[in-house]
Design an enzyme around this catalytic site. Structure first.
Site, PDB file in Angstrom:
ATOM      1  N   SER A  44      -2.806  -7.438  -1.152  1.00 45.14           N
ATOM      2  CA  SER A  44      -4.116  -7.899  -1.610  1.00 45.14           C
ATOM      3  C   SER A  44      -5.134  -8.037  -0.478  1.00 45.14           C
ATOM      4  CB  SER A  44      -3.975  -9.207  -2.400  1.00 45.14           C
ATOM      5  OG  SER A  44      -3.124  -9.010  -3.522  1.00 45.14           O
ATOM      6  N   GLY A  80      -3.282  -1.272  -0.899  1.00 47.57           N
ATOM      7  CA  GLY A  80      -2.996  -0.666  -2.196  1.00 47.57           C
ATOM      8  C   GLY A  80      -4.258  -0.586  -3.039  1.00 47.57           C
ATOM      9  N   GLU A 106       8.211  -1.664  -3.669  1.00 44.05           N
ATOM     10  CA  GLU A 106       8.366  -1.069  -5.005  1.00 44.05           C
ATOM     11  C   GLU A 106       9.538  -0.094  -5.028  1.00 44.05           C
ATOM     12  OE1 GLU A 106       4.255   0.089  -5.370  1.00 44.05           O
ATOM     13  OE2 GLU A 106       3.744  -2.033  -5.495  1.00 44.05           O
ATOM     14  N   ASN A 127      -2.498   3.113   0.556  1.00 45.84           N
ATOM     15  CA  ASN A 127      -1.322   3.508  -0.222  1.00 45.84           C
ATOM     16  C   ASN A 127      -1.784   3.638  -1.668  1.00 45.84           C
ATOM     17  OD1 ASN A 127       1.075   3.735  -1.597  1.00 45.84           O
ATOM     18  ND2 ASN A 127       1.788   1.642  -1.137  1.00 45.84           N
ATOM     19  N   TRP A 128      -2.012   4.880  -2.083  1.00 49.85           N
ATOM     20  CA  TRP A 128      -2.588   5.098  -3.413  1.00 49.85           C
ATOM     21  C   TRP A 128      -1.573   4.867  -4.532  1.00 49.85           C
ATOM     22  CZ3 TRP A 128      -5.711  10.323  -2.623  1.00 49.85           C
ATOM     23  CH2 TRP A 128      -6.771  10.086  -1.733  1.00 49.85           C
ATOM     24  N   LYS A 129      -0.306   4.774  -4.175  1.00 49.06           N
ATOM     25  CA  LYS A 129       0.751   4.618  -5.189  1.00 49.06           C
ATOM     26  C   LYS A 129       0.623   5.729  -6.241  1.00 49.06           C
ATOM     27  CE  LYS A 129       0.887  -0.221  -4.023  1.00 49.06           C
ATOM     28  NZ  LYS A 129       1.179  -1.593  -4.408  1.00 49.06           N
ATOM     29  N   HIS A 176       8.905   0.759   1.014  1.00 49.71           N
ATOM     30  CA  HIS A 176       7.956  -0.080   0.276  1.00 49.71           C
ATOM     31  C   HIS A 176       8.729  -0.943  -0.722  1.00 49.71           C
ATOM     32  CE1 HIS A 176       4.763  -1.385  -2.380  1.00 49.71           C
ATOM     33  NE2 HIS A 176       3.934  -1.136  -1.383  1.00 49.71           N
ATOM     34  N   GLU A 187       4.648  -6.872   4.376  1.00 47.77           N
ATOM     35  CA  GLU A 187       4.073  -7.003   3.042  1.00 47.77           C
ATOM     36  C   GLU A 187       4.857  -8.028   2.235  1.00 47.77           C
ATOM     37  OE1 GLU A 187       1.674  -3.175   2.072  1.00 47.77           O
ATOM     38  OE2 GLU A 187       3.652  -3.008   1.206  1.00 47.77           O
ATOM     39  N   GLY A 218      -0.477  -6.593  -4.957  1.00 46.79           N
ATOM     40  CA  GLY A 218      -1.091  -6.322  -6.258  1.00 46.79           C
ATOM     41  C   GLY A 218      -1.306  -7.565  -7.096  1.00 46.79           C
TER      42      GLY A 218
HETATM   43  P1  PGA Z   1      -2.111  -4.216  -2.683  1.00 43.81           P
HETATM   44  O1  PGA Z   1      -0.837  -3.324  -2.285  1.00 43.81           O
HETATM   45  O2  PGA Z   1      -3.121  -4.037  -1.586  1.00 43.81           O
HETATM   46  O3  PGA Z   1      -2.571  -3.666  -3.995  1.00 43.81           O
HETATM   47  O4  PGA Z   1      -1.635  -5.630  -2.789  1.00 43.81           O
HETATM   48  C1  PGA Z   1      -0.403  -3.215  -0.966  1.00 43.81           C
HETATM   49  C2  PGA Z   1       0.803  -2.325  -0.909  1.00 43.81           C
HETATM   50  O5  PGA Z   1       1.638  -2.373  -1.818  1.00 43.81           O
HETATM   51  O6  PGA Z   1       0.985  -1.549   0.062  1.00 43.81           O
END
Ligand code: PGA
Length: 250
Positions: free
Chosen positions: A212, A233, A97, A9-11, A95, A167, A173
């Site tokens: 993470s 991510g 976010e 997931n490149w965001k 997600h 998640e 993150g």
């Molecule tokens: P992260 O993000 O690996 O940077 O913790 C995972 C995600 O939000 O899908």
């Protein structure tokens, strides 16, 4: 046997240049990954470029979000059919976010799940608790509520067309990973909740862990019986790290 999936997931990261070099790196190393599926979810604007670069490879791609609507006056939105036009296989829905910064409700996320399925895309449904919710001891209630919204709208069989990503919001993150046992406990709960409605769907449903995940902890996490891969991510933005996780899943 469920085939593990590692999805990046490149965001909202990258540039045309970095997308090209990242995919070059992934394509060079992914040949050895035979027993796991690999996918990347770039920002919408890069999807046509990703399609060009990945067509004919074993790496799939998808969107990070989609509209509940199929077309019309919805400024800024992207429809499932548009993702289809550019070869997407997957699309992330719900997600944390999006739930947090765009106040997406469980019901809205369920509609997005439905819109994805209707267009033949495989939704990756993200669910997970905040730190506050974990500390209050309501993790299972929260993920059950998020899951049930989809089951209520679409029926349990719909889950067979998608993937779930557990998640924990506090692990995203932050560098704080859920321990393999903590993650396995919630994954097992999710699977048992699906099994209450359909044991065959539960058996085949892939449940990814996200939060993470790195090359150093991936093997132990994915080694757990109910963890079928990862939604990655930060570590998906470096070919070497992403490939390290793919190799662990393999
Ligand atoms: P992260 O993000 O690996 O940077 O913790 C995972 C995600 O939000 O899908």
């Amino acid at each position: 046997m469920r085939r593990p999936l590692v999805a990046g997931n490149w965001k909202m990261n990258g540039s045309l240049e970095s997308v090209r070099s990242l995919l070059e790196g992934i394509k060079q190393g992914v040949g050895d990954v035979k027993n796991a599926e690999v996918a990347v979810c770039p920002p919408f604007i890069y999807i046509p470029e990703v399609e060009q670069l990945l067509s004919g490879s074993d790496v799939a791609w998808g969107g990070q979000d989609l509209s509940t609507e199929s077309s019309g006056a919805y400024t800024g939105e992207v429809a499932a059919s548009m993702l289809n036009d550019f070869g997407c296989k997957y699309v992330i829905v719900g997600h944390s976010e999006r739930r947090t910064y765009h106040t997406e409700s469980d019901q809205l996320v369920a509609k997005k799940f439905a819109a994805a399925r209707a267009a033949g895309l495989a939704p990756i449904l993200c669910i997970g608790e905040t730190l506050e919710e974990r500390e209050a001891g309501i993790t299972n209630q929260v993920v059950a509520r998020q899951l049930d919204a989809v089951i209520e709208l679409e029926g349990v069989d719909a889950l067979a067309d998608g993937v779930i990503a557990y998640e924990p919001v506090w692990a995203i993150g932050t560098g704080k990973t859920a321990t393999p046992d903590q993650a396995q406990e919630v994954h097992a709960f999710i699977r048992s909740r699906v099994a209450d409605k359909s044991s065959s769907v539960a058996d085949q449903l892939r449940i990814l862990y996200g939060g993470s995940m790195k090359p150093g902890n991936a093997a132990e996490l994915i080694g757990k019986p109910d963890i079928d891969g990862g939604l990655i991510g930060g570590a998906s933005l470096k070919a070497e790290d992403f490939l390290g996780i793919c190799t662990a899943a393999n």
